[in-house]
Design an enzyme around this catalytic site. Structure first.
Site, PDB file in Angstrom:
ATOM      1  N   CYS A 373      -7.427 -83.881  23.051  1.00  0.00           N
ATOM      2  CA  CYS A 373      -8.275 -82.790  23.533  1.00  0.00           C
ATOM      3  C   CYS A 373      -7.535 -81.696  24.303  1.00  0.00           C
ATOM      4  O   CYS A 373      -7.823 -80.519  24.103  1.00  0.00           O
ATOM      5  CB  CYS A 373      -9.471 -83.306  24.323  1.00  0.00           C
ATOM      6  SG  CYS A 373      -9.181 -84.760  25.312  1.00  0.00           S
ATOM      7  N   ARG A 402      -0.992 -95.142  23.285  1.00  0.00           N
ATOM      8  CA  ARG A 402      -1.501 -95.665  24.545  1.00  0.00           C
ATOM      9  C   ARG A 402      -0.775 -96.964  24.836  1.00  0.00           C
ATOM     10  O   ARG A 402      -0.628 -97.802  23.952  1.00  0.00           O
ATOM     11  CB  ARG A 402      -3.014 -95.903  24.438  1.00  0.00           C
ATOM     12  CG  ARG A 402      -3.738 -94.589  24.213  1.00  0.00           C
ATOM     13  CD  ARG A 402      -5.203 -94.779  23.981  1.00  0.00           C
ATOM     14  NE  ARG A 402      -5.817 -93.468  23.770  1.00  0.00           N
ATOM     15  CZ  ARG A 402      -7.095 -93.254  23.568  1.00  0.00           C
ATOM     16  NH1 ARG A 402      -7.925 -94.280  23.558  1.00  0.00           N
ATOM     17  NH2 ARG A 402      -7.566 -92.041  23.394  1.00  0.00           N
ATOM     18  N   GLN A 420      -6.315 -90.718  15.465  1.00  0.00           N
ATOM     19  CA  GLN A 420      -7.739 -90.462  15.639  1.00  0.00           C
ATOM     20  C   GLN A 420      -8.167 -89.362  14.688  1.00  0.00           C
ATOM     21  O   GLN A 420      -7.447 -88.380  14.512  1.00  0.00           O
ATOM     22  CB  GLN A 420      -8.021 -89.983  17.060  1.00  0.00           C
ATOM     23  CG  GLN A 420      -7.862 -91.046  18.112  1.00  0.00           C
ATOM     24  CD  GLN A 420      -8.220 -90.507  19.476  1.00  0.00           C
ATOM     25  OE1 GLN A 420      -7.880 -89.382  19.814  1.00  0.00           O
ATOM     26  NE2 GLN A 420      -8.905 -91.311  20.265  1.00  0.00           N
ATOM     27  N   ASP A 422     -10.083 -86.806  15.128  1.00  0.00           N
ATOM     28  CA  ASP A 422     -10.586 -86.271  16.380  1.00  0.00           C
ATOM     29  C   ASP A 422     -11.089 -84.852  16.169  1.00  0.00           C
ATOM     30  O   ASP A 422     -10.422 -84.055  15.517  1.00  0.00           O
ATOM     31  CB  ASP A 422      -9.412 -86.248  17.378  1.00  0.00           C
ATOM     32  CG  ASP A 422      -9.870 -86.418  18.799  1.00  0.00           C
ATOM     33  OD1 ASP A 422     -11.083 -86.512  19.023  1.00  0.00           O
ATOM     34  OD2 ASP A 422      -8.994 -86.459  19.684  1.00  0.00           O
ATOM     35  N   HIS A 424     -13.024 -81.525  18.338  1.00  0.00           N
ATOM     36  CA  HIS A 424     -13.589 -80.966  19.560  1.00  0.00           C
ATOM     37  C   HIS A 424     -14.382 -79.746  19.185  1.00  0.00           C
ATOM     38  O   HIS A 424     -13.896 -78.889  18.453  1.00  0.00           O
ATOM     39  CB  HIS A 424     -12.477 -80.661  20.566  1.00  0.00           C
ATOM     40  CG  HIS A 424     -11.789 -81.907  21.006  1.00  0.00           C
ATOM     41  ND1 HIS A 424     -10.631 -82.358  20.432  1.00  0.00           N
ATOM     42  CD2 HIS A 424     -12.163 -82.854  21.916  1.00  0.00           C
ATOM     43  CE1 HIS A 424     -10.305 -83.516  20.988  1.00  0.00           C
ATOM     44  NE2 HIS A 424     -11.209 -83.844  21.881  1.00  0.00           N
ATOM     45  N   LYS A 505     -21.548 -90.805  26.778  1.00  0.00           N
ATOM     46  CA  LYS A 505     -21.245 -90.832  25.350  1.00  0.00           C
ATOM     47  C   LYS A 505     -22.284 -91.607  24.557  1.00  0.00           C
ATOM     48  O   LYS A 505     -22.944 -92.509  25.073  1.00  0.00           O
ATOM     49  CB  LYS A 505     -19.856 -91.431  25.108  1.00  0.00           C
ATOM     50  CG  LYS A 505     -19.816 -92.950  25.121  1.00  0.00           C
ATOM     51  CD  LYS A 505     -18.429 -93.482  24.741  1.00  0.00           C
ATOM     52  CE  LYS A 505     -18.399 -94.989  24.979  1.00  0.00           C
ATOM     53  NZ  LYS A 505     -17.066 -95.536  25.100  1.00  0.00           N
ATOM     54  N   HIS A 551     -16.616 -83.921  22.479  1.00  0.00           N
ATOM     55  CA  HIS A 551     -15.538 -84.726  21.893  1.00  0.00           C
ATOM     56  C   HIS A 551     -16.163 -85.609  20.825  1.00  0.00           C
ATOM     57  O   HIS A 551     -17.216 -86.196  21.062  1.00  0.00           O
ATOM     58  CB  HIS A 551     -14.919 -85.707  22.891  1.00  0.00           C
ATOM     59  CG  HIS A 551     -14.319 -85.084  24.096  1.00  0.00           C
ATOM     60  ND1 HIS A 551     -12.974 -85.097  24.334  1.00  0.00           N
ATOM     61  CD2 HIS A 551     -14.881 -84.458  25.149  1.00  0.00           C
ATOM     62  CE1 HIS A 551     -12.733 -84.521  25.492  1.00  0.00           C
ATOM     63  NE2 HIS A 551     -13.871 -84.120  26.014  1.00  0.00           N
TER      64      HIS A 551
END
Length: 690
Positions: A373, A402, A420, A422, A424, A505, A551
Site C-alpha cells: 500500500c 514477512r 498478493q 493487491d 488499493h 475489515k 485495501h
RNA sequence: GCCGCCUUAGCUCAGUCGGACAGAGCGGCUCACUCGUAAUGAGCAGGUCCGGGGUUCGAUUCCCCGAGGCGGCUCCA
C-alpha cells in the site's frame, strides 16, 4: 467426500413437573436413552443446557438434546475431557489441572506435569479412559457455598483456584466462556464422578457443566495428539501440556471423522505439491520461501492471467513497485511502529567511514516490503489528482516478505515470501459505499469462477487496545462494510476486536470440498494512510479533499490460494487450470504420429498437451497420467488411426472411444474455454455415444 | 519465539540394542518387449544415514549445539 451433517430433527419437547428430573420426564416422553440419538442433556426455556438430573422447582418445558446434535456432541466431548483428566491424575498424581473445554470436532485438557506426555502415555491413558467409561461413573453436580469454600476444596489445584479468583474478582478481567468451562455466570459448582453402586466419589473437578449422566454416555473416543499451550493463552504464562482428543455419539461417527482427517491428509497441498511436481521449499532458500516448478508455475500463470483479465474488465489500472525500500516509507506508513518485529531486519547501505573509523557519510536502512500500500500511495501522490479520476483502482501482483515466526510457517498457507493480488482503491466519500458493494460482488464472482461457492463473511471490528483514528472514522468505515456485507445476503459473522490497527475489515471465508473454511479475500476501509501520506484530490468546487482508501486482497496471497485450490480439488485441477490438460497415449509406436497431429491441432488452440511416446506399456501410461490427474487422456490404436479418431479416457476411468479428431479437439477446447470446474468424464462430454 | 516429535537414495520407508560392502518399493538410465483402457521383464546407476562438535578403540546409532520439517501454543498488517 463431505462431512455428513448432524442429524437435524425436531427435538422432543416435554414438560418437566416440579421436582421431577428432566431425564425422567424425557424418558417418560419417549426420548431415546441409547444409540446415537440418545438424550444427553436438556435445554431449558432460557436456552441453557441442563443435566438430566436437574429437577426444576416449577413445571418447566425442556427440549431433549441428542448425543448426535452439535450441543450433544459438545457435552459428550466436555465430559470426555473430564474422563481424560481423571485418567491423567490416576497415572500422574502430581499433574495439576488447567482447563478442559470441548472444541470443534473434539476436546482438550491442559495439565501441568513434570514431563511432556509421550505417544505411549496417550495409549495408556486411552485405555484407562475406556475403563472409566465402562465403569459407568455418574457425573454428579454439587453447588459450592462460597468462593472461599471453593478455594479450600481446590487447594491442591492452583490453576483452578486462579479461575475461581478471577470469577470472584471485580477486576474486570473477562473469561472466555467458550473456552473456560470451569466457571460460569452462576454458582460455583463441582462435578463429582461417583461410583454407580457404592456412591463413592472417585474424582472431582471444578466445572460449570453440564455433563452426560454417566461416563457410559461417551460412546466413542480417541486421543489424538499432545501439544504445549500457554496457560490462559498468554506467552507470558507458563506452558502446560495439552492433550487433544475427540469423542462422538457412535463408533461410526468417530470413524467418519477419522476418515475425513485421512482424506484431508491425502489432499494436503504439501504432499500433492511434491507428488504432482508443482512446487517445493528448498532448504537452501530458507523457511517459508517457495519455488514453483513448471507445472505449478503453469497453474499459477493461468490463475494470474485470468485474474488480470477480470481486473482489466473491472476498471483496474496495473502498477508495479519494487521489493525493497528505504525505511522512511514504512515510517510514514506506520508499519515500522506496528510491525517491525514481523519484518525482515533492514539492510544498512551506503555508509562510508573515514580513515579514522568515524562515519563520514551516514548510511540508510532498506527494508523488504511487507505490504504494497505505501508504494501505491506514492503512485497516487506522484501528481495532482482530480475527482474525475476517482475511483482510482491500482492493482498489482505484489511480492511481499514477512518475517513470520519460525513456528508458524506452514506449506503455502503461511509463508515468508508471497505474492498478493493487491489493490488499493481511492475514492470520494460519496463513492465509498457503492465501491465496496461492487468490489465485494467482484471478489465473490471471481472466487466462484475458481469453483469456490460456499461463503460466509466476517466483519472484524476495532480492537480497543490497538488502533489509531477517531471513533467517527471507525464507525463510518465499519458501517460501510457492514452494509455492503449485508447486501450480499451471505451469512455475516462478527469478529469483535479482530481488525488491524488502522481499519475494520470484511473477510470472505470460503468452504472447500471437505467443508473446511479458509479466509481468502479481505476488504478494508482505511482513513489513516491517506492522512499519513497527505493524499488529496481536487473536488469539483476546486477544494482539496482527502480521498478514502480501500485495501483489497482477492486471493489473499497467490501461494495460499494455490494451496487452497490444490486441496479443494485434491490435486485434480479443473481442466482450464490443469498444468497438463491432455496426454496422448499411443497403443504402439506406429500410432505416435497420429497423436502428434492431434496434439498439434490442440496446441494450436492453446491446449497444454503432451504425447507420451516412451516405451512403457499403454496400461502403465494410463496409470501414470491418471495419478498425475491429467483431465483428458487421448488413446489411439490402429482402429482410431484408420478412422481418423481418438479414444477418450478420463480421470474417473470412464471412456468414449472412436471420437473423430475434429470433434475431440472441439470438445476439449470448448470444455477448457468454458472453464468447467467439474472433472470431465464420459457422461459430461457431449460427444461420442448417444 | 515457546513445547514436543521427526530428519537414512529424487520420493515413500526398512534397518543398525555402538562394530563387516546401509536395504526395499517407486522414480531415473539402458536393453528387450510393440501391446486397446490403472503398474511387462531384465540390468545399471544412485547415500557425507540433515550439518557441526563431543563421548568412544570405533558414531548413521549415544550426548550437546545448529538447520530444516511435522503437530500444537502465541502471532498473522
Amino acid at each position: 467426500m463431505v462431512a455428513s451433517p448432524p442429524a437435524v430433527q425436531a427435538a422432543l419437547r416435554v414438560t418437566v413437573p416440579a421436582g421431577v428430573t428432566a431425564g425422567q420426564a424425557l424418558r417418560d416422553g419417549g426420548a431415546p436413552t441409547t444409540g446415537p440419538d440418545a438424550v444427553v442433556v436438556a435445554r431449558d426455556p432460557q436456552g441453557a443446557l441442563r443435566d438430566l438430573a436437574w429437577a426444576p422447582d416449577s413445571d418447566t418445558e425442556v427440549d431433549a438434546v441428542a448425543a448426535s446434535s452439535p450441543d450433544g456432541r459438545s457435552v459428550i466431548r466436555h465430559s470426555c475431557a473430564h474422563v481424560l483428566a481423571q485418567a491423567v491424575q490416576q497415572h500422574f498424581p502430581d499433574a495439576k489441572l488447567g482447563i478442559g473445554p470441548p472444541v470443534i470436532d473434539g476436546f482438550y485438557y491442559d495439565f501441568d506435569v513434570d514431563r511432556p506426555f509421550t505417544p505411549e502415555d496417550l495409549a495408556i491413558l486411552e485405555k484407562t479412559m475406556r475403563r472409566i467409561i465402562k465403569a459407568g461413573q455418574r457425573f454428579s453436580r454439587r453447588v459450592l457455598g462460597s468462593v472461599s469454600e471453593a478455594k479450600r476444596e481446590l487447594a491442591a489445584e492452583p490453576y483452578k483456584v486462579e479461575l475461581v479468583d478471577l470469577k470472584g474478582s471485580t477486576s474486570g478481567v473477562t473469561i472466555d466462556p467458550d473456552e473456560v468451562m470451569e466457571v460460569g455466570a452462576g454458582d460455583l459448582t463441582i462435578y463429582d464422578n461417583v461410583h454407580p453402586r457404592t456412591g463413592e466419589t472417585i474424582w472431582s473437578d471444578l466445572c460449570r457443566g453440564p455433563h452426560v449422566p454417566t461416563t457410559r454416555h461417551i460412546p466413542a473416543l480417541r486421543l489424538m495428539r499432545t501439544a504445549a499451550a500457554y496457560w490462559r493463552g498468554s506467552e507470558r504464562n507458563p506452558q502446560l501440556q495439552r492433550i487433544y482428543g475427540t469423542a462422538w455419539e457412535s463408533t461410526e461417527a468417530l470413524e467418519r471423522h477419522l476418515e475425513l482427517l485421512a482424506e484431508a491428509q491425502r489432499r494436503d497441498h504439501r504432499k500433492l505439491g511434491a507428488e504432482l511436481d508443482l512446487f517445493s521449499f528448498p532448504d537452501e532458500i530458507g523457511s517459508g520461501l517457495a519455488v514453483f516448478h513448471p507445472r505449478g508455475g503453469t497453474v499459477r500463470r493461468v490463475m494470474e492471467d485470468y485474474s488480470r483479465r477480470r481486473h482489466e474488465e473491472a476498471g483496474y489500472d496495473f502498477v508495479n513497485s519494487p521489493h525493497i525500500t528505504k525505511a522512511q516509507l514504512f515510517e510514514t506508513s506506520g508499519h515500522l511502529d506496528w510491525y517491525a518485529d514481523a519484518m525482515f531486519p533492514p539492510m544498512h547501505l551506503d555508509e562510508e567511514l573515514a580513515d579514522d573509523g568515524t562515519v563520514r557519510k551516514p548510511g540508510q536502512d532498506y527494508y523488504l516490503k511487507p505490504m504494497n500500500c505505501p508504494f501505491h500511495n506514492l503512485i497516487y501522490r506522484s501528481r495532482g489528482r482530480s475527482y474525475r479520476e476517482l475511483p482510482l483502482r491500482l492493482f498489482e501482483f505484489g511480492s511481499v516478505y514477512r518475517y513470520e515466526k519460525s513456528g508458524v510457517v506452514h506449506g503455502l498457507t503461511r509463508v515468508r515470501g508471497m505474492t498478493q493480488d493487491d489493490a488499493h482503491i481511492y475514492c470520494t466519500p460519496e463513492q465509498l459505499q457503492g465501491e465496496i458493494c461492487s468490489l465485494l460482488s467482484f471478489v465473490l464472482d471471481l472466487l466462484r469462477d475458481f469453483g469456490l461457492d460456499d461463503f460466509y463473511l466476517e466483519l472484524s471490528t476495532r480492537n480497543d487496545e490497538k488502533y489509531v483514528g477517531t471513533d467517527e472514522q471507525w464507525e463510518q468505515a465499519t458501517e460501510a462494510l457492514r452494509q455492503a456485507a449485508e447486501a450480499t445476503g451471505l451469512e455475516l459473522v462478527l469478529d469483535p476486536g479482530g481488525a488491524a490497527y488502522y481499519a475494520p475489515k470484511i473477510s470472505v471465508q470460503a468452504k472447500d470440498a471437505l467443508g473446511r473454511t479458509w479466509q481468502l479475500s479481505t476488504i478494508q476501509v482505511d482513513f489513516q494512510l491517506p492522512d499519513r501520506f497527505e493524499l488529496e484530490y481536487t473536488a469539483s468546487d476546486g477544494s482539496r479533499r482527502q480521498p478514502y482508501m480501500i485495501h483489497r486482497a482477492l486471493f489473499g496471497s497467490i501461494e495460499r490460494f494455490f494451496g487452497v485450490l490444490t486441496e479443494h480439488y485434491a490435486g485434480a485441477f479443473p481442466a482450464w487450470l490443469a498444468p497438463v490438460q491432455v496426454v496422448g497415449i499411443p497403443i504402439a509406436d506406429e500410432h505416435v504420429e497420429h497423436l502428434q497431429q492431434v496434439a498439434k491441432a490442440l496446441r494450436a488452440r492453446g491446449i497444454r498437451v503432451e504425447v507420451d511416446a516412451s516405451d512403457e506399456r499403454m496400461q502403465k501410461k494410463i496409470r501414470t497420467h491418471t495419478t498425475q490427474k491429467v483431465p483428458f487422456l487421448l488413446l489411439a490404436g490402429s482402429k482410431d488411426v484408420e478412422a481418423g479418431a481418438v479414444s477418450f479416457r478420463f480421470r474417473d476411468g470412464t471412456q468414449i472411444n472412436g471420437v473423430g479428431v475434429e470433434d475431440a479437439v472441439g470438445a476439449i477446447t470448448g470444455w477448457v474455454a468454458r472453464r468447467e470446474n467439474r472433472s470431465p468424464s464420459a457422461a459430461e462430454l457431449p460427444i461420442g455415444q448417444p
